[in-house]
Design a protein around this motif. Structure first.
Motif, PDB file in Angstrom:
ATOM      1  N   GLU A   1       0.821  -1.216   0.000  1.00  0.00           N
ATOM      2  CA  GLU A   1       0.000   0.000   0.000  1.00  0.00           C
ATOM      3  C   GLU A   1       0.856   1.268   0.000  1.00  0.00           C
ATOM      4  OE1 GLU A   1      -2.670  -0.610   3.267  1.00  0.00           O
ATOM      5  OE2 GLU A   1      -3.958  -1.927   2.071  1.00  0.00           O
ATOM      6  N   LYS A   2       2.015   1.227   0.644  1.00  0.00           N
ATOM      7  CA  LYS A   2       2.879   2.407   0.655  1.00  0.00           C
ATOM      8  C   LYS A   2       3.534   2.641  -0.703  1.00  0.00           C
ATOM      9  CE  LYS A   2       7.084   0.306   2.575  1.00  0.00           C
ATOM     10  NZ  LYS A   2       8.003   0.312   3.711  1.00  0.00           N
ATOM     11  N   TYR A   3       3.512   1.627  -1.559  1.00  0.00           N
ATOM     12  CA  TYR A   3       4.075   1.733  -2.900  1.00  0.00           C
ATOM     13  C   TYR A   3       2.998   1.920  -3.970  1.00  0.00           C
ATOM     14  CZ  TYR A   3       8.148  -0.530  -0.681  1.00  0.00           C
ATOM     15  OH  TYR A   3       9.207  -0.848   0.121  1.00  0.00           O
ATOM     16  N   ALA A   4       1.751   2.111  -3.561  1.00  0.00           N
ATOM     17  CA  ALA A   4       0.614   2.076  -4.488  1.00  0.00           C
ATOM     18  C   ALA A   4       0.771   2.993  -5.701  1.00  0.00           C
ATOM     19  CB  ALA A   4      -0.688   2.389  -3.755  1.00  0.00           C
ATOM     20  N   SER A   5       1.171   4.238  -5.496  1.00  0.00           N
ATOM     21  CA  SER A   5       1.265   5.153  -6.641  1.00  0.00           C
ATOM     22  C   SER A   5       2.400   4.765  -7.580  1.00  0.00           C
ATOM     23  CB  SER A   5       1.399   6.607  -6.186  1.00  0.00           C
ATOM     24  OG  SER A   5       2.620   6.826  -5.538  1.00  0.00           O
ATOM     25  N   CYS A   6       3.475   4.230  -7.048  1.00  0.00           N
ATOM     26  CA  CYS A   6       4.585   3.798  -7.889  1.00  0.00           C
ATOM     27  C   CYS A   6       4.220   2.521  -8.644  1.00  0.00           C
ATOM     28  CB  CYS A   6       5.846   3.601  -7.060  1.00  0.00           C
ATOM     29  SG  CYS A   6       7.351   3.452  -8.065  1.00  0.00           S
ATOM     30  N   ILE A   7       3.546   1.610  -7.985  1.00  0.00           N
ATOM     31  CA  ILE A   7       3.088   0.391  -8.651  1.00  0.00           C
ATOM     32  C   ILE A   7       2.165   0.761  -9.811  1.00  0.00           C
ATOM     33  CG2 ILE A   7       1.637  -1.678  -8.417  1.00  0.00           C
ATOM     34  CD1 ILE A   7       2.729  -1.899  -5.500  1.00  0.00           C
ATOM     35  N   GLU A   8       1.248   1.670  -9.544  1.00  0.00           N
ATOM     36  CA  GLU A   8       0.315   2.111 -10.579  1.00  0.00           C
ATOM     37  C   GLU A   8       1.049   2.745 -11.761  1.00  0.00           C
ATOM     38  OE1 GLU A   8      -3.208   5.414 -10.988  1.00  0.00           O
ATOM     39  OE2 GLU A   8      -3.075   4.327  -9.097  1.00  0.00           O
TER      40      GLU A   8
ATOM     41  N   CYS B   1       6.548   7.592 -14.664  1.00  0.00           N
ATOM     42  CA  CYS B   1       7.069   6.431 -13.946  1.00  0.00           C
ATOM     43  C   CYS B   1       8.476   6.700 -13.416  1.00  0.00           C
ATOM     44  CB  CYS B   1       7.057   5.205 -14.866  1.00  0.00           C
ATOM     45  SG  CYS B   1       7.462   3.669 -14.018  1.00  0.00           S
ATOM     46  N   ALA B   2       9.311   7.326 -14.234  1.00  0.00           N
ATOM     47  CA  ALA B   2      10.676   7.639 -13.803  1.00  0.00           C
ATOM     48  C   ALA B   2      10.657   8.506 -12.549  1.00  0.00           C
ATOM     49  CB  ALA B   2      11.448   8.329 -14.924  1.00  0.00           C
ATOM     50  N   GLU B   3       9.772   9.486 -12.534  1.00  0.00           N
ATOM     51  CA  GLU B   3       9.667  10.372 -11.375  1.00  0.00           C
ATOM     52  C   GLU B   3       9.246   9.605 -10.126  1.00  0.00           C
ATOM     53  OE1 GLU B   3       6.887  14.102 -10.032  1.00  0.00           O
ATOM     54  OE2 GLU B   3       7.562  14.058 -12.116  1.00  0.00           O
ATOM     55  N   GLU B   4       8.220   8.780 -10.259  1.00  0.00           N
ATOM     56  CA  GLU B   4       7.739   7.965  -9.127  1.00  0.00           C
ATOM     57  C   GLU B   4       8.846   7.019  -8.624  1.00  0.00           C
ATOM     58  OE1 GLU B   4       4.861   7.534  -7.340  1.00  0.00           O
ATOM     59  OE2 GLU B   4       3.591   8.986  -8.405  1.00  0.00           O
TER      60      GLU B   4
END
Length: 112
Positions: free
Chosen positions: A4-11, A100-103
């Motif tokens: 869950e703490k990685y949710a935005s990066c996973i997305e 994605c690179a930014e995340e």
């Protein structure tokens, strides 16, 4: 849960992987495929790393920082290459790669 703490990066990784897969396939249908060869290569590498990063983040792997750093590098290279082509699929892919690179870069820095 760890993922869950990685949710935005996973997305972002999943979105980028899908954009890269679509771009590579679309490049193969372009009139001058030879001009798209490097784009296809980078699309495939980037997609593979994005899928892998999403999987490792989903399971809370100890290798998240490393894979996200590498994923950011691949996204930068792919985004730069795709950005040089006028095709809509390349421009969409370039944007997904930049996001994605930014995340991934943020996550790699925070996870160290």
């Amino acid at each position: 849960m760890t993922h869950e703490k990685y949710a935005s990066c996973i997305e972002a990784c999943i979105k980028c992987a899908q954009a890269c897969e679509h771009c590579a396939d679309s490049c193969l249908s372009e009139q001058n495929v030879q001009n798209m060869a490097e784009c296809v290569r980078l699309d495939r590498d980037c997609a593979e790393l994005c899928w892998t990063a999403a999987a490792l983040m989903s399971r809370g792997s100890q290798f998240v920082a490393g894979i996200c750093g590498l994923c950011a590098e691949a996204c930068d290279a792919c985004g730069t290459e795709c950005g040089q082509h006028e095709a809509e699929h390349c421009q969409s892919c370039a944007e997904a790669c930049r996001q994605c690179a930014e995340e991934c870069r943020q996550l790699a820095g925070a996870a160290v």
